[in-house]
Design a protein around this motif. Structure first.
Motif, PDB file in Angstrom:
ATOM      1  N   ARG A 154       0.339  -1.279   0.417  1.00  0.00           N
ATOM      2  CA  ARG A 154       0.405   0.223   0.181  1.00  0.00           C
ATOM      3  C   ARG A 154       1.240   1.325   0.143  1.00  0.00           C
ATOM      4  N   LEU A 155       2.124   1.056   0.945  1.00  0.00           N
ATOM      5  CA  LEU A 155       2.954   2.389   0.847  1.00  0.00           C
ATOM      6  C   LEU A 155       3.369   2.804  -0.311  1.00  0.00           C
ATOM      7  N   GLU A 156       3.875   1.438  -1.308  1.00  0.00           N
ATOM      8  CA  GLU A 156       4.444   1.799  -2.219  1.00  0.00           C
ATOM      9  C   GLU A 156       3.711   2.722  -3.231  1.00  0.00           C
ATOM     10  N   ALA A 157       2.097   2.072  -3.447  1.00  0.00           N
ATOM     11  CA  ALA A 157       0.666   2.853  -4.386  1.00  0.00           C
ATOM     12  C   ALA A 157       1.392   4.454  -3.464  1.00  0.00           C
ATOM     13  N   TYR A 158       1.346   4.586  -2.332  1.00  0.00           N
ATOM     14  CA  TYR A 158       0.677   5.472  -2.445  1.00  0.00           C
ATOM     15  C   TYR A 158       1.898   6.963  -2.832  1.00  0.00           C
ATOM     16  N   ASN A 159       3.555   6.068  -2.819  1.00  0.00           N
ATOM     17  CA  ASN A 159       4.288   7.210  -3.242  1.00  0.00           C
ATOM     18  C   ASN A 159       4.474   7.340  -4.537  1.00  0.00           C
ATOM     19  N   TYR A 160       3.849   5.865  -5.152  1.00  0.00           N
ATOM     20  CA  TYR A 160       3.335   6.649  -6.897  1.00  0.00           C
ATOM     21  C   TYR A 160       2.748   7.944  -6.791  1.00  0.00           C
ATOM     22  N   PHE A 161       2.039   8.404  -6.222  1.00  0.00           N
ATOM     23  CA  PHE A 161       1.031   9.215  -6.097  1.00  0.00           C
ATOM     24  C   PHE A 161       1.680  10.947  -5.721  1.00  0.00           C
ATOM     25  N   ASP A 162       3.086  10.385  -5.469  1.00  0.00           N
ATOM     26  CA  ASP A 162       3.360  11.192  -4.388  1.00  0.00           C
ATOM     27  C   ASP A 162       3.982  13.122  -5.704  1.00  0.00           C
ATOM     28  N   ASN A 163       3.906  12.960  -6.689  1.00  0.00           N
ATOM     29  CA  ASN A 163       4.209  13.979  -7.518  1.00  0.00           C
ATOM     30  C   ASN A 163       2.391  14.597  -7.861  1.00  0.00           C
ATOM     31  N   ASP A 164       1.678  13.880  -7.745  1.00  0.00           N
ATOM     32  CA  ASP A 164       0.529  14.289  -8.589  1.00  0.00           C
ATOM     33  C   ASP A 164      -0.328  15.061  -7.706  1.00  0.00           C
ATOM     34  N   TYR A 165      -0.656  15.341  -6.114  1.00  0.00           N
ATOM     35  CA  TYR A 165      -0.718  16.299  -5.493  1.00  0.00           C
ATOM     36  C   TYR A 165      -0.541  16.653  -4.882  1.00  0.00           C
ATOM     37  N   GLU A 166      -1.162  18.086  -4.109  1.00  0.00           N
ATOM     38  CA  GLU A 166      -0.349  18.857  -3.108  1.00  0.00           C
ATOM     39  C   GLU A 166      -1.372  19.729  -2.335  1.00  0.00           C
ATOM     40  N   LEU A 167      -0.782  19.738  -1.115  1.00  0.00           N
ATOM     41  CA  LEU A 167      -1.821  20.042   0.216  1.00  0.00           C
ATOM     42  C   LEU A 167      -2.227  21.626   0.313  1.00  0.00           C
ATOM     43  N   SER A 168      -2.878  21.990  -0.648  1.00  0.00           N
ATOM     44  CA  SER A 168      -3.603  22.981  -0.717  1.00  0.00           C
ATOM     45  C   SER A 168      -5.113  23.486  -0.578  1.00  0.00           C
ATOM     46  N   ILE A 169      -5.930  24.473  -0.741  1.00  0.00           N
ATOM     47  CA  ILE A 169      -7.128  24.213  -0.076  1.00  0.00           C
ATOM     48  C   ILE A 169      -7.231  24.329  -2.165  1.00  0.00           C
ATOM     49  N   PHE A 170      -6.288  24.512  -2.367  1.00  0.00           N
ATOM     50  CA  PHE A 170      -6.642  25.244  -3.814  1.00  0.00           C
ATOM     51  C   PHE A 170      -6.117  24.620  -5.013  1.00  0.00           C
ATOM     52  N   TYR A 171      -5.619  22.948  -4.720  1.00  0.00           N
ATOM     53  CA  TYR A 171      -5.472  21.944  -5.269  1.00  0.00           C
ATOM     54  C   TYR A 171      -6.822  21.403  -5.787  1.00  0.00           C
ATOM     55  N   SER A 172      -7.334  21.320  -7.062  1.00  0.00           N
ATOM     56  CA  SER A 172      -8.244  21.107  -7.785  1.00  0.00           C
ATOM     57  C   SER A 172      -8.706  19.225  -8.114  1.00  0.00           C
ATOM     58  N   GLY A 173      -7.351  18.290  -7.673  1.00  0.00           N
ATOM     59  CA  GLY A 173      -7.629  17.468  -8.490  1.00  0.00           C
ATOM     60  C   GLY A 173      -7.166  17.148  -9.901  1.00  0.00           C
ATOM     61  N   LYS A 174      -8.042  15.568 -10.194  1.00  0.00           N
ATOM     62  CA  LYS A 174      -7.329  15.497 -11.423  1.00  0.00           C
ATOM     63  C   LYS A 174      -8.493  14.180 -12.718  1.00  0.00           C
ATOM     64  N   GLY A 175      -9.411  14.642 -11.616  1.00  0.00           N
ATOM     65  CA  GLY A 175     -10.716  13.245 -12.395  1.00  0.00           C
ATOM     66  C   GLY A 175     -10.848  12.797 -11.880  1.00  0.00           C
ATOM     67  N   LEU A 176     -11.900  12.046 -12.017  1.00  0.00           N
ATOM     68  CA  LEU A 176     -12.215  10.768 -11.694  1.00  0.00           C
ATOM     69  C   LEU A 176     -11.491   9.981 -12.746  1.00  0.00           C
ATOM     70  N   ARG A 177     -11.342   8.774 -11.883  1.00  0.00           N
ATOM     71  CA  ARG A 177     -10.778   7.714 -12.639  1.00  0.00           C
ATOM     72  C   ARG A 177      -9.285   7.628 -12.764  1.00  0.00           C
ATOM     73  N   TYR A 178      -8.550   8.940 -12.231  1.00  0.00           N
ATOM     74  CA  TYR A 178      -7.585   8.880 -12.346  1.00  0.00           C
ATOM     75  C   TYR A 178      -6.429   8.363 -12.145  1.00  0.00           C
ATOM     76  N   VAL A 179      -6.774   7.614 -10.555  1.00  0.00           N
ATOM     77  CA  VAL A 179      -5.756   6.493  -9.761  1.00  0.00           C
ATOM     78  C   VAL A 179      -5.533   5.208 -10.162  1.00  0.00           C
ATOM     79  N   ILE A 180      -6.690   4.845 -10.873  1.00  0.00           N
ATOM     80  CA  ILE A 180      -6.719   3.484 -11.139  1.00  0.00           C
ATOM     81  C   ILE A 180      -6.255   3.479 -12.352  1.00  0.00           C
ATOM     82  N   ASP A 181      -6.691   4.615 -13.738  1.00  0.00           N
ATOM     83  CA  ASP A 181      -6.157   5.094 -14.585  1.00  0.00           C
ATOM     84  C   ASP A 181      -4.243   4.737 -14.662  1.00  0.00           C
ATOM     85  N   LYS A 182      -3.834   5.568 -13.721  1.00  0.00           N
ATOM     86  CA  LYS A 182      -2.321   5.640 -13.456  1.00  0.00           C
ATOM     87  C   LYS A 182      -2.069   4.548 -13.290  1.00  0.00           C
ATOM     88  N   LEU A 183      -2.693   3.492 -12.300  1.00  0.00           N
ATOM     89  CA  LEU A 183      -2.012   2.157 -11.925  1.00  0.00           C
ATOM     90  C   LEU A 183      -1.808   0.827 -12.899  1.00  0.00           C
TER      91      LEU A 183
END
Length: 404
Positions: free
Chosen positions: A273-302
Motif C-alpha cells: 500500500r505504501l508503495e502505491a501511495y508514494n507512486y502518486f506523491d507528485n500528483d497532488y499537493e496539500l492546498s485548499i486550491f488543489y483542484s484534482g485530477k478527475g475521476l478514475r485518474y488513480v486506477i488509470d495511472k495504476l
C-alpha cells in the motif's frame, strides 16, 4: 391476493438471484475473464422490472420519504459530476471516465430504491441470505482446494495466500449487515440470532483485519452514544468533525512519509500500500486550491505501473484517492456531506434511531476508507444505502401494527 403473493415471490427470487450472480462472476471459483461492468447490467434488471411494474400499476403517486431519501443519496454525487464536467472543459481530463464513475455510484443506489419499491423492508434479509448463500460456495471451494490442511492451518492460508474466502466486497458488505443485526434489529425478529451468527462466521473466515478493527470501534462508539443518550447528537457531530480533520491530517502523514517511517520502525507490513501511495506523491499537493485530477485518474495511472506495484489495481485508500481525484474543495464537500449533512437529514426526515443507524454504518465505512477502496464496490454501496431506509420502513410497519 394469491396472484399478488405469487408475484412477490417471483420478484424476490429474481432479486436474490441477481445479487447471488453479481458476486459469483467476480470470485475465483469462476475462472472466467468477465468485465466488471457486466455486474451492473445484471443488477439493472431489477431497475427495469421496478419501472415496468410502476407503469403497470398506473399509480403515479411517488412516496415523499422515498424521494427524499433517494435524492439525499444521489444529489451529492451529481454535484461532483457537475463540477467534474466543468473541469473537463478547462482541463485535459477524460469526459467518459467522469460519467462512468458517476454511474458506478448511482446504479447501486437506483437498484436499492427499486428493490425496496418492489419488496419493502424484507429486501434487507433477501440481500443478506443471497450473499450468505454465495459465500457458501466460496467456503466449499476453499475446502476442496486445501481440504483438512485448510482447516488446521487456516491462519497461515489467510495470511500468506489469496484464498477463495478473501472476497473483499462480500466480507465488507457482511460487516454492514452484522452492525445492523447486532445493534439495531429487534431481538424478537425471526432468525435474529442466526443472522448474527452467520455474519460473524463470514467475517471470521474473510479475516479482514481492518473490518474487525472497525467493528470494535463502532461497537464502542455505539455504546457511548447509547449511554449518553441526552447528548448523543453532540457526540455524533463532534466525531464527524473529528473524522474530517483527521482525514486531512492522514493525507498529510502519507504525503510526508510518516507512515513509511512507522512501517520501518515497527516492521508493519502494509502489503504494498505504501508503495502505491508514494507512486502518486507528485500528483497532488496539500492546498485548499488543489483542484484534482478527475475521476478514475488513480486506477488509470495504476494500470501504467504494471508489475512494479505488484499488480495492485486500486489505491486501497479511499480518503487519499478521492483527494487526488476530486481536489480539496470537492473532497471537503464529499466528506462533510457523508459525515454531517446526511446524518442531519436522517434525523430531520426520518428519526433519531435512523440517524444513529446511519452514523454507525458511516463510521464503519469511514474506517474502511483508510486502507481500502469500498467507495467503488457495487454491493457495498447497495447495502450501505439500503439498510437505513429499509429499517425506517420496518419501524413504520411495526408502529402501524402496534397502534392498529
Amino acid at each position: 391476493m394469491y396472484l399478488k403473493k405469487k408475484l412477490s415471490s417471483i420478484l424476490a427470487f429474481i432479486y436474490k438471484f441477481t445479487i447471488f450472480l453479481n458476486f459469483l462472476i467476480i470470485e475465483p471459483i469462476i475462472n472466467i475473464d468477465i468485465l466488471g461492468r457486466v455486474r451492473y447490467f445484471i443488477l439493472i434488471i431489477d431497475i427495469i422490472i421496478a419501472i415496468i411494474i410502476f407503469i403497470i400499476r398506473n399509480n403515479w403517486t411517488i412516496d415523499k420519504k422515498a424521494c427524499i431519501y433517494f435524492c439525499s443519496n444521489v444529489i451529492p454525487y451529481s454535484v461532483i459530476l457537475f463540477f467534474m464536467l466543468i473541469k473537463c472543459m478547462k482541463d485535459n481530463i477524460n469526459l467518459n471516465n467522469q460519467i462512468i464513475v458517476y454511474l458506478y455510484w448511482i446504479i447501486p443506489i437506483c437498484v436499492m430504491q427499486s428493490a425496496i419499491y418492489l419488496l419493502g423492508y424484507k429486501v434487507i434479509d433477501y440481500t443478506f441470505y443471497a450473499i450468505i448463500f454465495n459465500y457458501l460456495f466460496c467456503v466449499i471451494f476453499y475446502l476442496y482446494m486445501y481440504r483438512i490442511d485448510g482447516i488446521i492451518h487456516f491462519f497461515y492460508f489467510v495470511e500468506k495466500k489469496v484464498t477463495p474466502l478473501e472476497v473483499h466486497e462480500l466480507i465488507f458488505s457482511i460487516g454492514l449487515f452484522f452492525v445492523y443485526y447486532a445493534f439495531f434489529e429487534n431481538k424478537n425478529e425471526k432468525n435474529h440470532k442466526i443472522k448474527i451468527f452467520l455474519s460473524s462466521i463470514c467475517i471470521f473466515l474473510g479475516f479482514k483485519r481492518i473490518l474487525i478493527f472497525a467493528l470494535l470501534i463502532v461497537f464502542i462508539v455505539y455504546k457511548i452514544i447509547k449511554l449518553f443518550c441526552k447528548i448523543n447528537r453532540k457526540i455524533i457531530y463532534t466525531l464527524s468533525l473529528f473524522l474530517i480533520l483527521f482525514s486531512f491530517l492522514y493525507i498529510d502523514l502519507v504525503k510526508n512519509n510518516f507512515l513509511n517511517q512507522i512501517s520501518l520502525k515497527y516492521s508493519i507490513n502494509f502489503k504494498s500500500r505504501l508503495e502505491a501511495y508514494n507512486y502518486f506523491d507528485n500528483d497532488y499537493e496539500l492546498s485548499i486550491f488543489y483542484s484534482g485530477k478527475g475521476l478514475r485518474y488513480v486506477i488509470d495511472k495504476l494500470k501504467d505501473a504494471g508489475n512494479s506495484l505488484y499488480g495492485i489495481g486500486d489505491l486501497h485508500n479511499d480518503i487519499l484517492k478521492l483527494y487526488i481525484e476530486l481536489g480539496f474543495p470537492l473532497w471537503l464537500y464529499f466528506f462533510i456531506n457523508f459525515t454531517i449533512l446526511q446524518t442531519m437529514r436522517m434525523k430531520k426526515y426520518f428519526s433519531g434511531e435512523i440517524e444513529i443507524l446511519y452514523f454507525i454504518l458511516m463510521l464503519l465505512t469511514y474506517i474502511l476508507y483508510l486502507t481500502d477502496n469500498v467507495n467503488r464496490y457495487l454491493s457495498f454501496i447497495l447495502v450501505f444505502s439500503m439498510i437505513p431506509y429499509a429499517h425506517y420502513l420496518k419501524l413504520k410497519e411495526r408502529k402501524k401494527n402496534d397502534t392498529g
